[in-house]
Scaffold this motif. Structure first.
Motif, PDB file in Angstrom:
ATOM      1  N   ASP A   1      40.216  42.726  53.469  1.00  0.00           N
ATOM      2  CA  ASP A   1      38.848  42.802  53.630  1.00  0.00           C
ATOM      3  C   ASP A   1      38.675  42.001  54.960  1.00  0.00           C
ATOM      4  O   ASP A   1      38.826  40.982  54.850  1.00  0.00           O
ATOM      5  CB  ASP A   1      38.076  42.417  52.572  1.00  0.00           C
ATOM      6  CG  ASP A   1      36.675  42.625  52.535  1.00  0.00           C
ATOM      7  OD1 ASP A   1      35.965  42.783  53.719  1.00  0.00           O
ATOM      8  OD2 ASP A   1      35.866  42.695  51.635  1.00  0.00           O
ATOM      9  N   PRO A   2      38.086  42.735  55.984  1.00  0.00           N
ATOM     10  CA  PRO A   2      37.651  41.802  57.218  1.00  0.00           C
ATOM     11  C   PRO A   2      36.612  40.919  57.169  1.00  0.00           C
ATOM     12  O   PRO A   2      36.550  40.005  57.897  1.00  0.00           O
ATOM     13  CB  PRO A   2      37.186  42.907  58.123  1.00  0.00           C
ATOM     14  CG  PRO A   2      36.686  44.138  57.252  1.00  0.00           C
ATOM     15  CD  PRO A   2      37.549  43.852  56.036  1.00  0.00           C
ATOM     16  N   GLN A   3      35.644  40.869  56.106  1.00  0.00           N
ATOM     17  CA  GLN A   3      34.774  39.800  55.830  1.00  0.00           C
ATOM     18  C   GLN A   3      35.340  38.642  55.148  1.00  0.00           C
ATOM     19  O   GLN A   3      35.109  37.319  55.549  1.00  0.00           O
ATOM     20  CB  GLN A   3      33.670  40.537  55.320  1.00  0.00           C
ATOM     21  CG  GLN A   3      32.786  41.458  56.365  1.00  0.00           C
ATOM     22  CD  GLN A   3      31.607  42.004  55.700  1.00  0.00           C
ATOM     23  OE1 GLN A   3      31.352  41.745  54.483  1.00  0.00           O
ATOM     24  NE2 GLN A   3      31.016  43.114  56.218  1.00  0.00           N
ATOM     25  N   THR A   4      35.768  38.840  54.036  1.00  0.00           N
ATOM     26  CA  THR A   4      36.550  37.939  52.977  1.00  0.00           C
ATOM     27  C   THR A   4      37.867  37.636  53.088  1.00  0.00           C
ATOM     28  O   THR A   4      38.249  36.640  52.610  1.00  0.00           O
ATOM     29  CB  THR A   4      36.264  38.200  51.504  1.00  0.00           C
ATOM     30  OG1 THR A   4      37.067  39.477  51.347  1.00  0.00           O
ATOM     31  CG2 THR A   4      34.656  38.791  51.404  1.00  0.00           C
ATOM     32  N   GLU A   5      38.454  38.277  54.114  1.00  0.00           N
ATOM     33  CA  GLU A   5      39.962  38.076  54.342  1.00  0.00           C
ATOM     34  C   GLU A   5      40.960  38.334  53.148  1.00  0.00           C
ATOM     35  O   GLU A   5      41.901  37.662  52.869  1.00  0.00           O
ATOM     36  CB  GLU A   5      40.220  36.927  55.316  1.00  0.00           C
ATOM     37  CG  GLU A   5      39.831  36.888  56.443  1.00  0.00           C
ATOM     38  CD  GLU A   5      40.202  35.678  57.316  1.00  0.00           C
ATOM     39  OE1 GLU A   5      40.781  34.714  56.498  1.00  0.00           O
ATOM     40  OE2 GLU A   5      39.719  35.704  58.336  1.00  0.00           O
ATOM     41  N   GLU A   6      40.424  38.840  52.120  1.00  0.00           N
ATOM     42  CA  GLU A   6      40.878  38.843  50.720  1.00  0.00           C
ATOM     43  C   GLU A   6      41.810  40.331  50.751  1.00  0.00           C
ATOM     44  O   GLU A   6      41.140  41.541  51.339  1.00  0.00           O
ATOM     45  CB  GLU A   6      39.696  38.982  49.486  1.00  0.00           C
ATOM     46  CG  GLU A   6      40.509  39.766  48.345  1.00  0.00           C
ATOM     47  CD  GLU A   6      39.369  39.694  47.197  1.00  0.00           C
ATOM     48  OE1 GLU A   6      39.820  40.019  46.127  1.00  0.00           O
ATOM     49  OE2 GLU A   6      38.031  39.868  47.567  1.00  0.00           O
ATOM     50  N   VAL A   7      43.047  40.297  50.319  1.00  0.00           N
ATOM     51  CA  VAL A   7      43.825  41.285  50.230  1.00  0.00           C
ATOM     52  C   VAL A   7      43.267  42.456  49.013  1.00  0.00           C
ATOM     53  O   VAL A   7      42.888  41.961  47.968  1.00  0.00           O
ATOM     54  CB  VAL A   7      45.071  40.984  49.817  1.00  0.00           C
ATOM     55  CG1 VAL A   7      46.130  42.214  49.627  1.00  0.00           C
ATOM     56  CG2 VAL A   7      45.860  39.996  50.926  1.00  0.00           C
TER      57      VAL A   7
END
Length: 594
Positions: free
Chosen positions: A188-194
């Motif tokens: 996720d580009p906002q949360t950097e979550e995979v």
């Protein structure tokens, strides 16, 4: 060793020059050939290594470009809105429309990239969808090793070779050795979550085609290892599986030689910084040696041809050096045999030409000295002859006058007239106006006049006979050559015998000379004395004072004028008589008129 040196010293200059030239040429060519082969061997090995490494780099670049392109495709897929929406689903399956839209997107990429066998999308909830891929069992894909590894390194694209033991398959019938998998996490580009993982299976055909277009020598090959030492790609070759990873030294690049199945192999490798793969090239040392052997063969052929040409050139150039020397030796041999008219003709001004000029100058000096000696000897003989004639004339004139007086008392005037006529002819022909040559006719007449005078003294003691062919009368001889010999026959032959003697004067033609023979049946000459006289006549012994000068004077005049091939030879048997033989060339004198 001394015998060898003596043998070497006795060889001709041409042989020595050829040997020295060939030895220098052989040493030079063999040294250059040996050094060149060793240098070329080392150089060719280095060049082969450099060439192989360049090819490995080229293959590595092509493979990296290919993988990077597919990574970009995988990235584009992960950024697609439908794929992003799918990755964010939790606990609910996508609708048929959503699946159709995602499948359409994935189909578009597989159609444009024929090497893609299938694409699977798996989110963290375990929900998956795919194009040409399916789950084998109902076990969750989230628990798969490749999924977990991608979660641990979300910024990297993982490359899996030979994907064995996973819960995923494709609709196409390929073995795991023909498949290469790319795994990339979607973040996720906002949360950097995979949010999930994109799994892409690729055919190895593209990589195989890259490798098939590369040839390392005649029988070399290349293969790829991943960072764990597993084979990513290798051609069908049992040597690959005999190469142990511990042989390869640490470092991103290197080379080594290793023996495998009794043969030496050159192994070169280079590590890819992009994919962490190791690209390895393997070339049999026989390929290196085959090239070196060919070079050695060509070198030997060129060396042999060079030696042959050098030998021919050496023989030619030594011939040009030796030829004038041999010519000079031949001329010296002729001069040794008395041919002093020889001359050395040289077209060069080098040392040999200068030597030839000195040789010519020496011959000129010798000829000059011979002429000087000849003129001196001729003048000496003329002086001796004049002395002899001066001694003979008064004594002979006295005896002749005494005979005339005696005949005047005993005989009538006709006999006196005959003797006086003979005496007149004797003086006239003897003087001959100072000429050295007279016709055979006059020489015989001179001898007959002398015999007429002697017969008046030794009528009861002496008889004579002339046998001269008419055709010889026109030839010329040195004057006064018969009378001294007839006189010797009378005083040393006839007078020394008992009873009446006979003298025979004859002549005949033998080839190109006239042979006169004065034969008497007088006392003869003892063998020892005869041999000594002949030795003096041949010039083998000096004349002693006990011998008179008439015989030897005639012989020396003939030899001084015409050479040693002519002159006088005496044959005699003690108690039976003597023959004096005169060999004189046949000479025609043309009288000048006008």
């Amino acid at each position: 060793m001394r015998a060898y040196l003596r043998w070497w010293h006795d060889r001709s200059i041409r042989f020595k020059l050829n040997c020295i030239f060939l030895l220098i040429i052989l040493i030079s060519i063999l040294t250059l050939s040996f050094w060149g082969i060793r240098t070329y061997s080392s150089y060719s090995e280095n060049q082969a290594d450099q060439s192989t490494l360049q090819m490995i780099h080229q293959v590595e670049s092509n493979v990296d470009y290919y993988i990077d392109h597919l990574k970009d495709v995988q990235h584009y897929i992960s950024q697609d809105p439908e794929v992003a929406k799918f990755m964010q689903m939790k606990g609910q399956e996508p609708s048929k429309d959503e699946v159709a839209r995602i499948d359409k997107t994935l189909s578009m990429y597989t159609e444009r990239n024929k090497e893609i066998m299938g694409i699977m999308l798996v989110n963290k909830s375990g929900i998956f969808t795919s194009h040409d891929m399916f789950r084998i069992t109902r076990d969750s894909l989230v628990e798969e090793t490749w999924f977990q590894d991608a979660l641990k390194a979300p910024s990297e694209t993982m490359i899996i070779s030979n994907p064995i033991g996973r819960n995923v398959s494709t609709s196409q019938n390929y073995s795991s050795y023909d498949v290469l998998s790319l795994v990339h996490a979607v973040v996720d580009p906002q949360t950097e979550e995979v949010l999930g993982v994109v799994l892409m299976d690729l055919r190895m055909d593209m990589i195989k085609s890259i490798f098939e277009n590369v040839k390392l020598g005649k029988s070399g090959f290349m293969y790829i290892l991943d960072h764990k030492g597993n084979i990513v790609y290798a051609p069908t070759n049992d040597i690959v599986y005999r190469i142990q990873g511990k042989w390869l030294p640490d470092g991103s690049q290197g080379s080594l030689t290793q023996q495998i199945k009794g043969h030496d192999y050159r192994i070169l490798f280079n590590d890819s910084a992009t994919n962490k793969w190791r690209f390895i090239g393997v070339i049999p040392n026989d390929d290196y040696q085959r090239v070196i052997t060919d070079i050695q063969l060509y070198t030997l052929i060129v060396t042999f041809i060079t030696i042959v040409l050098a030998s021919l050139l050496s023989a030619y150039f030594t011939g040009t050096l030796i030829r004038p020397i041999r010519k000079l030796m031949s001329l010296m041999s002729h001069v040794k045999n008395g041919e002093l008219n020889q001359r050395f003709v040289s077209e060069t001004k080098d040392e040999i030409g200068q030597l030839g000029n000195s040789f010519n100058h020496m011959l000129e000096e010798i000829n000059n000295l011979i002429n000087v000696v000849y003129m001196e000897q001729k003048k000496k003989r003329e002086a001796e002859l004049q002395v002899l004639q001066a001694q003979i004339k008064p004594h002979f004139l006295y005896n002749t006058l005494d005979t005339i007086q005696w005949m005047a008392q005993e005989y009538e005037a006709d006999d006196i007239i005959e003797v006086i006529g003979a005496l007149t002819n004797l003086f006239r022909i003897g003087l001959n106006r100072g000429n050295e040559w007279i016709p055979v006719r006059d020489e015989v007449k001179h001898a007959e006049s002398y015999m007429i005078i002697q017969m008046s003294r030794y009528m009861d003691k002496l008889d004579f006979k002339f046998d001269i062919p008419e055709h010889l009368y026109s030839y010329h001889v040195l004057k006064l050559i018969l009378q001294p010999l007839i006189e010797n026959a009378i005083y040393h032959g006839i007078k020394a015998r008992t009873g009446k003697g006979k003298i025979s004067i004859c002549a005949e033609q033998e080839s190109d000379l006239i042979c006169f023979r004065i034969t008497d049946d007088g006392a003869g000459i003892p063998p020892e004395k005869l041999e000594e006289i002949n030795q003096i006549l041949r010039g083998e012994k000096m004349r002693e004072d006990e011998y008179g000068i008439g015989l030897f004077n005639v012989n020396e005049r003939i030899q001084l004028t015409y050479g040693t091939a002519y002159g006088i030879q005496i044959y005699s048997v003690l108690g039976k008589g003597t023959t004096v033989e005169i060999k004189h060339p046949m000479v025609q004198v043309v009288k000048k008129t006008g």
